[in-house]
Structure formats: C-alpha cells, structure tokens
Scaffold this motif. Structure first.
Motif, mmCIF file in Angstrom:
data_model
loop_
_atom_site.group_PDB
_atom_site.id
_atom_site.type_symbol
_atom_site.label_atom_id
_atom_site.label_comp_id
_atom_site.label_asym_id
_atom_site.label_seq_id
_atom_site.Cartn_x
_atom_site.Cartn_y
_atom_site.Cartn_z
ATOM 1 N N GLU A 104 0.718 -1.100 -0.125
ATOM 2 C CA GLU A 104 0.007 -0.216 0.029
ATOM 3 C C GLU A 104 0.896 1.341 0.182
ATOM 4 N N SER A 105 1.954 1.261 0.834
ATOM 5 C CA SER A 105 2.777 2.277 0.892
ATOM 6 C C SER A 105 3.633 2.660 -0.611
ATOM 7 N N VAL A 106 3.701 1.597 -1.372
ATOM 8 C CA VAL A 106 4.285 1.982 -2.779
ATOM 9 C C VAL A 106 3.202 2.085 -3.732
ATOM 10 N N GLY A 107 1.914 2.262 -3.351
ATOM 11 C CA GLY A 107 0.797 2.299 -4.260
ATOM 12 C C GLY A 107 0.398 1.416 -4.971
ATOM 13 N N VAL A 108 0.596 -0.060 -4.487
ATOM 14 C CA VAL A 108 -0.247 -1.166 -5.058
ATOM 15 C C VAL A 108 -1.099 -1.891 -4.098
ATOM 16 N N ASN A 109 -2.227 -2.024 -4.669
ATOM 17 C CA ASN A 109 -3.435 -2.339 -3.970
ATOM 18 C C ASN A 109 -3.232 -3.875 -3.698
ATOM 19 N N PRO A 110 -3.150 -4.486 -2.422
ATOM 20 C CA PRO A 110 -2.663 -5.913 -2.357
ATOM 21 C C PRO A 110 -3.860 -6.890 -2.693
ATOM 22 N N GLN A 120 -5.269 -6.190 -5.631
ATOM 23 C CA GLN A 120 -5.178 -6.364 -6.967
ATOM 24 C C GLN A 120 -4.610 -7.838 -7.691
ATOM 25 N N HIS A 121 -4.992 -8.146 -8.766
ATOM 26 C CA HIS A 121 -4.685 -9.433 -9.182
ATOM 27 C C HIS A 121 -3.438 -9.070 -10.082
ATOM 28 N N GLY A 122 -2.524 -10.194 -10.257
ATOM 29 C CA GLY A 122 -1.477 -10.008 -11.192
ATOM 30 C C GLY A 122 -0.322 -9.313 -10.241
ATOM 31 N N VAL A 123 -0.130 -9.572 -8.915
ATOM 32 C CA VAL A 123 0.818 -8.904 -8.295
ATOM 33 C C VAL A 123 1.569 -10.172 -7.624
ATOM 34 N N ALA A 124 3.055 -10.030 -7.577
ATOM 35 C CA ALA A 124 3.851 -11.017 -6.893
ATOM 36 C C ALA A 124 4.849 -10.419 -6.158
#
Length: 71
Positions: A26-32, A34-38
């Motif tokens: 979240e602090s780097v702007g990525v929604n946990p 969200q699909h397609g995150v590793a």
C-alpha cells in the motif's frame, strides 16, 4: 549491518521494518487485492495469504512485480 528499520523495496531503501508485506504494498501504491501482483522477500516468493502476516525486518530485500496487460 543495515540501518535501523531500513528495508530495500524494488531497489529503494524504505524505513518500513515492522510493517507487513500488505502495508508495504500500500505504501508503494500497489493495492494488495489487485490481481497480477507477486512478492518475494529475500528471494523467496511469498504467497498472497501470508502478505498480512509476514512482518519485514531491517535488511530484508523485497521485490514487487505487477503484471501489465497489453500487446
């Protein structure tokens, strides 16, 4: 020896030791959610169901990869 509380996230030093993987995302702007995150911590893939459980330690190295659709 690492600076107190510093974790390397995608090559950047961040003062986020003690935070969970989800909190760092979240602090780097990525929604946990969200699909397609590793995520890998110290070279080991972390399963999504552990992102809210694993707390990072000073000196950890985190790599976040997001899939991008396109052609």
């Amino acid at each position: 020896m690492s600076e107190l509380g510093v974790v390397k996230v995608n090559g950047r030093d961040m003062a986020c030791a003690g935070k969970t993987v989800s909190e760092v995302l979240e602090s780097v702007g990525v929604n946990p959610a969200q699909h397609g995150v590793a995520v890998a911590v110290n070279g080991e893939i972390v399963s999504r169901n552990e992102w809210g459980l694993i707390r990072l330690k000073a000196g950890d190295v985190v790599e976040v990869v997001t899939a991008v659709a396109g052609g």
